[in-house]
Write a protein that holds these residues in place. Structure first.
Motif, mmCIF file in Angstrom:
data_model
loop_
_atom_site.group_PDB
_atom_site.id
_atom_site.type_symbol
_atom_site.label_atom_id
_atom_site.label_comp_id
_atom_site.label_asym_id
_atom_site.label_seq_id
_atom_site.Cartn_x
_atom_site.Cartn_y
_atom_site.Cartn_z
ATOM 1 N N VAL A 28 42.062 47.864 29.210
ATOM 2 C CA VAL A 28 41.133 46.850 28.722
ATOM 3 C C VAL A 28 41.740 45.483 28.986
ATOM 4 N N VAL A 29 40.956 44.566 29.558
ATOM 5 C CA VAL A 29 41.431 43.225 29.890
ATOM 6 C C VAL A 29 40.635 42.207 29.078
ATOM 7 N N SER A 30 41.361 41.297 28.437
ATOM 8 C CA SER A 30 40.748 40.261 27.611
ATOM 9 C C SER A 30 40.959 38.898 28.245
ATOM 10 N N ASP A 31 39.860 38.146 28.425
ATOM 11 C CA ASP A 31 39.956 36.780 28.947
ATOM 12 C C ASP A 31 38.672 36.035 28.603
ATOM 13 N N VAL A 32 38.814 34.748 28.343
ATOM 14 C CA VAL A 32 37.640 33.957 27.955
ATOM 15 C C VAL A 32 36.786 33.570 29.158
ATOM 16 N N LYS A 33 37.330 33.666 30.369
ATOM 17 C CA LYS A 33 36.612 33.227 31.556
ATOM 18 C C LYS A 33 35.784 34.369 32.159
ATOM 19 N N PRO A 34 34.452 34.194 32.283
ATOM 20 C CA PRO A 34 33.616 35.252 32.870
ATOM 21 C C PRO A 34 34.051 35.648 34.281
ATOM 22 N N ALA A 35 34.420 34.672 35.115
ATOM 23 C CA ALA A 35 34.799 34.982 36.494
ATOM 24 C C ALA A 35 36.049 35.857 36.531
ATOM 25 N N ARG A 36 36.964 35.608 35.617
ATOM 26 C CA ARG A 36 38.191 36.412 35.585
ATOM 27 C C ARG A 36 37.903 37.811 35.050
ATOM 28 N N ARG A 37 36.993 37.922 34.115
ATOM 29 C CA ARG A 37 36.620 39.259 33.629
ATOM 30 C C ARG A 37 35.942 40.056 34.736
ATOM 31 N N GLU A 38 35.092 39.394 35.515
ATOM 32 C CA GLU A 38 34.441 40.080 36.644
ATOM 33 C C GLU A 38 35.477 40.544 37.663
ATOM 34 N N LEU A 39 36.474 39.713 37.909
ATOM 35 C CA LEU A 39 37.518 40.070 38.864
ATOM 36 C C LEU A 39 38.337 41.251 38.340
ATOM 37 N N ALA A 40 38.584 41.266 37.028
ATOM 38 C CA ALA A 40 39.319 42.392 36.433
ATOM 39 C C ALA A 40 38.556 43.701 36.596
ATOM 40 N N PHE B 248 46.197 20.115 41.158
ATOM 41 C CA PHE B 248 46.949 20.053 39.903
ATOM 42 C C PHE B 248 46.100 19.423 38.798
ATOM 43 N N GLU B 249 45.373 18.390 39.139
ATOM 44 C CA GLU B 249 44.489 17.763 38.138
ATOM 45 C C GLU B 249 43.423 18.744 37.679
ATOM 46 N N ALA B 250 42.850 19.479 38.617
ATOM 47 C CA ALA B 250 41.810 20.450 38.274
ATOM 48 C C ALA B 250 42.370 21.573 37.409
ATOM 49 N N LEU B 251 43.616 21.967 37.654
ATOM 50 C CA LEU B 251 44.236 23.045 36.877
ATOM 51 C C LEU B 251 44.499 22.630 35.432
ATOM 52 N N GLY B 252 44.544 21.327 35.193
ATOM 53 C CA GLY B 252 44.739 20.838 33.827
ATOM 54 C C GLY B 252 43.471 20.833 33.001
ATOM 55 N N LYS B 253 42.352 21.231 33.598
ATOM 56 C CA LYS B 253 41.064 21.296 32.920
ATOM 57 C C LYS B 253 40.548 22.730 32.955
ATOM 58 N N PRO B 254 39.560 23.071 32.142
ATOM 59 C CA PRO B 254 38.990 24.427 32.221
ATOM 60 C C PRO B 254 38.545 24.745 33.653
ATOM 61 N N ASN B 255 38.920 25.919 34.128
ATOM 62 C CA ASN B 255 38.628 26.265 35.519
ATOM 63 C C ASN B 255 38.514 27.770 35.675
ATOM 64 N N ASP B 256 38.018 28.179 36.840
ATOM 65 C CA ASP B 256 37.859 29.599 37.158
ATOM 66 C C ASP B 256 38.790 30.040 38.281
ATOM 67 N N PHE B 257 39.841 29.271 38.529
ATOM 68 C CA PHE B 257 40.759 29.636 39.602
ATOM 69 C C PHE B 257 41.393 30.996 39.327
ATOM 70 N N GLY B 258 41.562 31.759 40.395
ATOM 71 C CA GLY B 258 42.441 32.921 40.342
ATOM 72 C C GLY B 258 43.762 32.484 40.936
ATOM 73 N N LYS B 259 44.195 33.169 41.989
ATOM 74 C CA LYS B 259 45.423 32.753 42.659
ATOM 75 C C LYS B 259 45.097 31.749 43.744
ATOM 76 N N ILE B 260 45.914 30.699 43.827
ATOM 77 C CA ILE B 260 45.742 29.649 44.830
ATOM 78 C C ILE B 260 46.944 29.666 45.768
ATOM 79 N N LEU B 261 46.679 29.691 47.065
ATOM 80 C CA LEU B 261 47.728 29.581 48.068
ATOM 81 C C LEU B 261 47.618 28.243 48.787
ATOM 82 N N ILE B 262 48.774 27.645 49.045
ATOM 83 C CA ILE B 262 48.847 26.450 49.882
ATOM 84 C C ILE B 262 49.153 26.898 51.306
ATOM 85 N N ASP B 263 48.355 26.454 52.253
ATOM 86 C CA ASP B 263 48.581 26.736 53.674
ATOM 87 C C ASP B 263 48.881 25.404 54.365
#
Length: 340
Positions: A186-198, A318-333
């Motif tokens: 069972v996975v608990s998270d407040v973000k719908p996108a992260r629950r869908e990914l789980a 970084f600014e966006a990560l300091g606010k509510p967001n739906d990011f999963g893993k982010i890679l820098i290329d």
């Protein structure tokens, strides 16, 4: 070279003329293919000195071999522990360089992977099999942490596993739990996108803790609490919540990170007698296992990946990560063109 470094304003800045580091004996100069943004990275400005180049979740291609390096070849891909260490102590010789008394952290103590080039210790690196794609290899660091955390969970046959937090580490633990045959995850998270990914990654159920009491859910659904609780959310108060939720002699594994204080209601663990484990870091065997399992097609971390950005885009991200967001893993290329 181009890079991103901590500035004097407790943020990060893009720089286009940073000297390329030079490898010493036993080291490799690698061209950075990707570097992941760790959930802790946006918290470091203000704690680390200005000029520090962050980034410890790197995938690189070998450009130059330092003196004495014989185990690697120019052009091959490498990933591994973000550690510069002595190479001779028992920790280094057993693949746990992060425990070495002389340990220096790549991306904190020495130049990290938010750049076009990076110097790494050859002894800390692993060869990337050809069957593993660049995107998969770029996710080996959180996947290796997930392997260590899941190992510490010690889920027995028939146990219920609750993962609190569906960020990259929580999702990595989920990947290993599915591969390990855990039947109730069972996975608990407040973000719908992260629950869908789980759910996509194999969770048997997902919960929004803001809408559903975890205690009521387990009591009503299973008639018992989860034998193992893996806390991957990392905010003040969550560890106390996990201990209160645990059953008699349950197991709580803390993998989340925050920089605040943690208060625990002392009477409850005395009555329940749970096991509390702090799970952090990894050993080289966790990296090798993750690479092997991925190369064999038995696991795939790429569903965790939601965004790939350019070096120039890191400050805005970084600014966006300091606010509510739906990011999963982010890679820098570093080879990717910046967003316009």
């Amino acid at each position: 070279m181009r890079a991103v470094a901590i500035n004097d304003q407790q943020g990060v800045s893009f720089l286009d003329a940073v000297p390329v580091p030079v490898p010493g004996a036993g080291q490799l100069l690698v061209e950075v293919i990707t570097c992941g943004i760790c959930g802790g990275d946006p918290k470091f400005p203000g704690y680390l000195k200005a000029g520090t180049i962050l980034g410890h979740e790197f995938l690189g291609r070998v450009v130059t071999l330092g003196d004495g390096v014989t185990d690697f070849t120019i052009g091959e891909r490498v990933v591994g522990l973000p550690a510069q260490a002595c190479g001779t102590c028992v920790w280094c010789l057993t693949g746990e360089q992060v425990q070495c008394a002389q340990f220096k952290m790549v991306g904190q103590d020495v130049t990290g992977g938010y750049a076009e080039y990076l110097v790494v210790d050859a002894q800390s690196m692993c060869h990337v099999p050809g069957e593993v794609s660049d995107r998969q290899a770029g996710l080996m660091e959180p996947l290796s942490i997930g392997a260590k955390v899941f190992e510490e969970c010690r889920v027995a046959m028939g146990d219920k596993l609750l993962i609190i937090g569906a960020g990259p580490i929580g999702l990595a633990v989920l990947i290993w739990a599915v591969a390990g045959g855990v039947d109730t995850i069972v996975v608990s998270d407040v973000k719908p996108a992260r629950r869908e990914l789980a759910l996509k990654l194999g969770a048997t159920d997902v919960l929004d803790p803001a809408a559903t009491s975890l205690e009521d859910y387990f009591d009503n659904t299973y008639g018992s609490r989860p034998e193992v609780i893996c806390e991957c959310a990392g905010f003040p108060g969550i560890l106390d919540q996990a201990i209160k939720l645990a059953p008699l002699r349950g197991r709580v594994v803390s993998a989340g990170l925050h920089f605040g204080e943690e208060t625990i209601t002392q009477l409850i663990p005395h009555v329940k007698n749970p096991t509390l484990v702090w799970a952090s870091w990894y050993a080289k065997r966790h990296w090798r296992h993750a690479l092997t399992m991925t190369a064999q097609g038995r696991i795939d971390p790429t569903p965790m990946l939601t965004d790939v950005i350019a070096l120039e885009d890191v400050p805005a991200t970084f600014e966006a990560l300091g606010k509510p967001n739906d990011f999963g893993k982010i890679l820098i290329d570093p080879h990717q063109a910046p967003a316009r």
